[in-house]
Design a protein around this motif. Structure first.
Motif, mmCIF file in Angstrom:
data_model
loop_
_atom_site.group_PDB
_atom_site.id
_atom_site.type_symbol
_atom_site.label_atom_id
_atom_site.label_comp_id
_atom_site.label_asym_id
_atom_site.label_seq_id
_atom_site.Cartn_x
_atom_site.Cartn_y
_atom_site.Cartn_z
ATOM 1 N N UNK A 29 14.254 -7.070 -14.553
ATOM 2 C CA UNK A 29 14.253 -5.962 -15.498
ATOM 3 C C UNK A 29 14.507 -4.657 -14.767
ATOM 4 N N UNK A 30 15.050 -3.701 -15.471
ATOM 5 C CA UNK A 30 15.359 -2.419 -14.841
ATOM 6 C C UNK A 30 14.121 -1.546 -14.706
ATOM 7 N N UNK A 31 13.101 -1.817 -15.511
ATOM 8 C CA UNK A 31 11.853 -1.051 -15.419
ATOM 9 C C UNK A 31 10.730 -1.991 -15.014
ATOM 10 N N UNK A 32 10.016 -1.628 -13.974
ATOM 11 C CA UNK A 32 8.929 -2.474 -13.505
ATOM 12 C C UNK A 32 8.001 -1.660 -12.623
ATOM 13 N N UNK A 33 6.909 -2.265 -12.281
ATOM 14 C CA UNK A 33 5.894 -1.605 -11.472
ATOM 15 C C UNK A 33 5.919 -2.160 -10.055
ATOM 16 N N UNK A 34 5.804 -1.277 -9.093
ATOM 17 C CA UNK A 34 5.661 -1.681 -7.700
ATOM 18 C C UNK A 34 4.291 -1.237 -7.214
ATOM 19 N N UNK A 35 3.604 -2.132 -6.576
ATOM 20 C CA UNK A 35 2.277 -1.821 -6.094
ATOM 21 C C UNK A 35 2.112 -2.101 -4.613
ATOM 22 N N UNK A 36 1.181 -1.391 -4.013
ATOM 23 C CA UNK A 36 0.753 -1.671 -2.643
ATOM 24 C C UNK A 36 -0.684 -2.180 -2.696
ATOM 25 N N UNK A 37 -0.903 -3.262 -1.985
ATOM 26 C CA UNK A 37 -2.221 -3.880 -1.908
ATOM 27 C C UNK A 37 -2.558 -4.083 -0.443
ATOM 28 N N UNK A 38 -3.831 -4.326 -0.172
ATOM 29 C CA UNK A 38 -4.220 -4.591 1.202
ATOM 30 C C UNK A 38 -5.331 -5.629 1.245
ATOM 31 N N UNK A 39 -5.375 -6.321 2.365
ATOM 32 C CA UNK A 39 -6.419 -7.325 2.556
ATOM 33 C C UNK A 39 -6.874 -7.290 4.001
ATOM 34 N N UNK A 40 -8.139 -6.974 4.153
ATOM 35 C CA UNK A 40 -8.757 -6.972 5.479
ATOM 36 C C UNK A 40 -9.360 -8.347 5.738
ATOM 37 N N UNK A 41 -9.529 -8.730 7.003
ATOM 38 C CA UNK A 41 -10.115 -10.041 7.308
ATOM 39 C C UNK A 41 -11.463 -10.226 6.642
ATOM 40 N N UNK A 42 -11.625 -11.336 5.962
ATOM 41 C CA UNK A 42 -12.892 -11.642 5.318
ATOM 42 C C UNK A 42 -13.133 -10.939 4.001
ATOM 43 N N UNK A 43 -12.141 -10.170 3.546
ATOM 44 C CA UNK A 43 -12.297 -9.430 2.290
ATOM 45 C C UNK A 43 -11.228 -9.849 1.291
ATOM 46 N N UNK A 44 -11.503 -9.543 0.042
ATOM 47 C CA UNK A 44 -10.531 -9.845 -1.003
ATOM 48 C C UNK A 44 -9.385 -8.821 -0.977
ATOM 49 N N UNK A 96 4.111 -5.523 -4.009
ATOM 50 C CA UNK A 96 4.209 -6.498 -5.077
ATOM 51 C C UNK A 96 4.877 -5.868 -6.285
ATOM 52 N N UNK A 97 5.425 -6.721 -7.152
ATOM 53 C CA UNK A 97 6.125 -6.243 -8.333
ATOM 54 C C UNK A 97 5.586 -6.911 -9.579
ATOM 55 N N UNK A 98 5.589 -6.158 -10.674
ATOM 56 C CA UNK A 98 5.058 -6.677 -11.931
ATOM 57 C C UNK A 98 5.714 -5.954 -13.099
ATOM 58 N N UNK A 99 5.677 -6.591 -14.259
ATOM 59 C CA UNK A 99 6.166 -5.928 -15.461
ATOM 60 C C UNK A 99 5.239 -4.800 -15.887
ATOM 61 N N UNK A 100 3.941 -4.949 -15.577
ATOM 62 C CA UNK A 100 2.933 -4.009 -16.048
ATOM 63 C C UNK A 100 2.267 -3.332 -14.861
ATOM 64 N N UNK A 106 -4.266 -9.745 -9.968
ATOM 65 C CA UNK A 106 -3.850 -10.832 -10.862
ATOM 66 C C UNK A 106 -2.650 -10.461 -11.722
ATOM 67 N N UNK A 107 -2.351 -9.178 -11.849
ATOM 68 C CA UNK A 107 -1.230 -8.746 -12.688
ATOM 69 C C UNK A 107 0.109 -8.887 -11.978
ATOM 70 N N UNK A 108 0.091 -9.144 -10.679
ATOM 71 C CA UNK A 108 1.316 -9.179 -9.888
ATOM 72 C C UNK A 108 1.618 -10.610 -9.467
ATOM 73 N N UNK A 109 2.848 -11.041 -9.700
ATOM 74 C CA UNK A 109 3.244 -12.405 -9.355
ATOM 75 C C UNK A 109 4.227 -12.459 -8.197
#
Length: 121
Positions: A29-44, A96-100, A106-109
């Motif tokens: 899709x031409x419109x979508x959301x881009x996100x930045x996430x992070x994960x430290x050792x032992x954390x979600x 990550x990328x998502x429609x929303x 969980x919103x990002x696939x």
């Protein structure tokens, strides 16, 4: 097929800055959301910042005022400018990328492979 490739991670001392980049391709899709996430050792994995192609942004409280997410739609690039870095910012950072648009994992696939950020005290 969606491809996301992060770059720009590294090691920096507390108080320093880094800029992460994410190159996106293949999103259906031409419109979508881009996100930045992070994960430290032992954390979600947690959401850091997100931006919709229309320009709306979301930030985690822990990074507000220090991190800035931006995009270059013509080049399908998303950036995360990180300043005043703290040791607790040390983590693997993923785009990550998502429609929303949200900061919910969980919103990002579609995910990149990640880039490591290490902040020393």
């Amino acid at each position: 097929q969606v491809q996301l490739v992060e770059s720009g991670g590294g090691s920096v001392q507390a108080g320093g800055s880094l800029r992460l980049s994410c190159a996106a391709s293949g999103y259906p899709y031409s419109s979508y959301c881009m996100g930045w996430f992070r994960q430290a050792p032992g954390k979600e994995r947690e959401g850091v910042a997100a931006i919709y192609t229309g320009g709306g942004t979301h930030y985690a409280n822990s990074v507000k005022g220090r991190f800035t997410i931006s995009q270059d739609n013509a080049k399908n690039l998303v950036y995360l400018q990180m300043t005043s870095l703290k040791p607790e910012d040390t983590a693997m950072y993923y785009c990550a990328a998502s429609d929303y648009c949200s900061l919910q994992v969980s919103a990002f696939r579609n995910w990149g492979q990640g880039t490591q950020v290490t902040v020393s005290s």
